[in-house]
Design a protein around this motif. Structure first.
Motif, PDB file in Angstrom:
ATOM      1  N   GLU A 257       3.336  15.862  -0.447  1.00 45.77           N
ATOM      2  CA  GLU A 257       2.340  16.233  -1.015  1.00 45.77           C
ATOM      3  C   GLU A 257       0.908  15.677  -0.146  1.00 45.77           C
ATOM      4  O   GLU A 257       1.296  14.477   0.298  1.00 45.77           O
ATOM      5  N   GLN A 258      -0.084  15.898  -0.482  1.00 38.72           N
ATOM      6  CA  GLN A 258      -1.322  15.319   0.236  1.00 38.72           C
ATOM      7  C   GLN A 258      -2.337  14.965  -0.671  1.00 38.72           C
ATOM      8  O   GLN A 258      -3.329  15.548  -0.882  1.00 38.72           O
ATOM      9  N   PRO A 259      -2.233  13.513  -1.347  1.00 39.23           N
ATOM     10  CA  PRO A 259      -3.236  13.281  -2.360  1.00 39.23           C
ATOM     11  C   PRO A 259      -4.506  12.591  -1.728  1.00 39.23           C
ATOM     12  O   PRO A 259      -5.399  12.187  -2.754  1.00 39.23           O
ATOM     13  N   GLY A 260      -4.653  12.380  -0.492  1.00 38.89           N
ATOM     14  CA  GLY A 260      -5.524  11.491  -0.183  1.00 38.89           C
ATOM     15  C   GLY A 260      -5.584  11.137   1.192  1.00 38.89           C
ATOM     16  O   GLY A 260      -4.813  11.520   2.229  1.00 38.89           O
ATOM     17  N   THR A 261      -6.170   9.907   1.714  1.00 39.06           N
ATOM     18  CA  THR A 261      -6.381   9.439   3.198  1.00 39.06           C
ATOM     19  C   THR A 261      -6.205   8.136   2.934  1.00 39.06           C
ATOM     20  O   THR A 261      -5.952   7.211   1.969  1.00 39.06           O
ATOM     21  N   THR A 262      -6.051   7.230   4.159  1.00 42.94           N
ATOM     22  CA  THR A 262      -6.215   6.143   4.585  1.00 42.94           C
ATOM     23  C   THR A 262      -7.412   5.401   4.200  1.00 42.94           C
ATOM     24  O   THR A 262      -8.517   6.432   4.006  1.00 42.94           O
ATOM     25  N   PRO A 263      -7.693   4.089   4.006  1.00 44.54           N
ATOM     26  CA  PRO A 263      -6.716   3.049   4.091  1.00 44.54           C
ATOM     27  C   PRO A 263      -5.932   3.233   3.073  1.00 44.54           C
ATOM     28  O   PRO A 263      -5.870   3.795   1.933  1.00 44.54           O
ATOM     29  N   VAL A 264      -4.503   2.872   3.428  1.00 46.10           N
ATOM     30  CA  VAL A 264      -3.309   2.830   2.384  1.00 46.10           C
ATOM     31  C   VAL A 264      -2.215   1.788   2.543  1.00 46.10           C
ATOM     32  O   VAL A 264      -2.231   1.196   3.668  1.00 46.10           O
ATOM     33  N   ARG A 265      -1.882   1.361   1.314  1.00 50.01           N
ATOM     34  CA  ARG A 265      -0.936   0.369   1.267  1.00 50.01           C
ATOM     35  C   ARG A 265       0.307   0.663   0.642  1.00 50.01           C
ATOM     36  O   ARG A 265       0.230   1.221  -0.439  1.00 50.01           O
ATOM     37  N   PHE A 266       1.461   0.733   1.202  1.00 48.38           N
ATOM     38  CA  PHE A 266       2.700   1.064   0.485  1.00 48.38           C
ATOM     39  C   PHE A 266       3.630  -0.461   0.152  1.00 48.38           C
ATOM     40  O   PHE A 266       3.890  -1.056   1.110  1.00 48.38           O
ATOM     41  N   ASP A 267       4.174  -0.285  -1.041  1.00 50.46           N
ATOM     42  CA  ASP A 267       4.969  -1.250  -1.422  1.00 50.46           C
ATOM     43  C   ASP A 267       6.471  -0.750  -1.796  1.00 50.46           C
ATOM     44  O   ASP A 267       6.396   0.030  -2.613  1.00 50.46           O
ATOM     45  N   VAL A 268       7.244  -1.511  -1.583  1.00 51.54           N
ATOM     46  CA  VAL A 268       8.806  -1.250  -2.352  1.00 51.54           C
ATOM     47  C   VAL A 268       8.606  -1.539  -3.569  1.00 51.54           C
ATOM     48  O   VAL A 268       8.377  -2.567  -3.924  1.00 51.54           O
ATOM     49  N   VAL A 269       9.151  -0.611  -4.600  1.00 51.24           N
ATOM     50  CA  VAL A 269       9.673  -0.959  -5.921  1.00 51.24           C
ATOM     51  C   VAL A 269      11.144  -1.321  -6.164  1.00 51.24           C
ATOM     52  O   VAL A 269      11.764  -0.249  -5.994  1.00 51.24           O
ATOM     53  N   PRO A 270      11.716  -2.196  -6.066  1.00 49.05           N
ATOM     54  CA  PRO A 270      13.182  -2.328  -6.029  1.00 49.05           C
ATOM     55  C   PRO A 270      13.808  -1.635  -7.051  1.00 49.05           C
ATOM     56  O   PRO A 270      13.430  -2.171  -8.334  1.00 49.05           O
ATOM     57  N   LYS A 271      14.958  -0.977  -6.972  1.00 47.77           N
ATOM     58  CA  LYS A 271      15.920  -0.629  -8.147  1.00 47.77           C
ATOM     59  C   LYS A 271      15.097   0.139  -9.402  1.00 47.77           C
ATOM     60  O   LYS A 271      15.437  -0.234 -10.416  1.00 47.77           O
TER      61      LYS A 271
END
Length: 282
Positions: A257-271
């Motif tokens: 899906e394409q919800p928007g644009t940069t700037p973007v930050r991705f973080d792992v959410v463990p388990k």
């Protein structure tokens, strides 16, 4: 579908979404009402919506009966596509705790937003490709639709300078794409990050540089076998955090899906998600 699932031993309440995003609400409500197993019948977008509704809940499990055209999420876990076999996994499979990703980005209207993704996110050309594929017919299947969209978008795409931060490492340069992978597949079967492990607390981050048309023609077929790496115009990094910035906003993609644009930050959410998988993969 409900009758076929019931004939194979899977029974329970059936809920239908009437609009995009509603599965998130339905999943959260079902979990709040005490449901312990949610079975998604749909594609990667449906899995994404349900994951957004139950992320982090310790007593709720997810099973998938894959429909749609891509089937990319289920490929990493060898969840079968046949209904009877998928029902068997839902009923008797083992539970695997997998990571999710959290994306903080800019909506198309300029406001800030946050969303969970379960499989793969990206920033750059693949966001435009996913939009093109979603807007055209998928009668020939996800693989053909996505490949056709790839060449159509590539023909008019102009790379720009991108700054990518993966953990403590920084890369800058002209790039077609930044792929942030929790799972291994996207684009209707491309094994883009063949060594990605969805429960290791890290993203596999593939930086795709300034490709020529020849690069694309030669390399694209290899992605379906996971044989495109190493490549002189690509670099693979690993990290729990990823930030992508560019002078002009780049489209982002979350599970197709394409919800928007940069700037973007991705973080792992463990388990953060408990997934029913075939017993051999537990």
């Amino acid at each position: 579908m409900a009758r076929e699932a019931a004939a194979n031993g899977l029974t329970g309440d059936t809920l239908f979404s009437q609009k995009p995003g509603q599965l998130t609400e339905l999943a959260a409500e079902a979990a709040g009402d005490g449901a312990k197993l949610l079975v998604v019948v749909g594609g990667d977008g449906s899995v994404n919506e349900v994951a957004n509704g139950i992320a982090g809940l310790p007593d709720v499990e997810l099973a998938v009966i894959a429909r749609g055209t891509g089937w990319d999420f289920v490929r990493t876990y060898d969840i079968p596509r046949e209904v009877a076999a998928a029902v068997e996994v839902a009923l008797n499979g083992r539970t695997r705790e997998i990571d999710l990703g959290r994306a903080r980005f800019r909506r198309w209207d300029g406001s800030e937003a946050e969303s969970i993704f379960a499989n793969i996110a990206s920033a750059g050309m693949s966001g435009a490709i996913a939009q093109r594929a979603n807007e055209t017919t998928k009668a020939l299947g996800g693989k053909v639709s996505y490949a056709w969209a790839t060449f159509a978008v590539f023909a008019r795409w102009k790379t720009s300078e991108v700054r990518v931060t993966v953990g403590d490492e920084v890369r800058t340069g002209r790039m077609h794409d930044v792929v942030v992978a929790n799972g291994r597949y996207f684009g209707g079967g491309m094994m883009m990050c063949p060594e990605a492990e969805p429960d290791d607390g890290l993203f596999d981050v593939l930086l795709i540089g300034d490709l020529t048309k020849r690069d694309l023609i030669v390399t694209l077929p290899k992605t379906y076998k996971g044989r495109h790496l190493p490549h002189p115009k690509a670099e693979l990094l690993r990290g729990a955090t990823v930030a992508v910035e560019a002078p002009e906003p780049l489209p982002i993609e979350l599970d197709g899906e394409q919800p928007g644009t940069t700037p973007v930050r991705f973080d792992v959410v463990p388990k953060a998600l408990r997934l029913r998988v075939p017993a051999s993969l537990a």
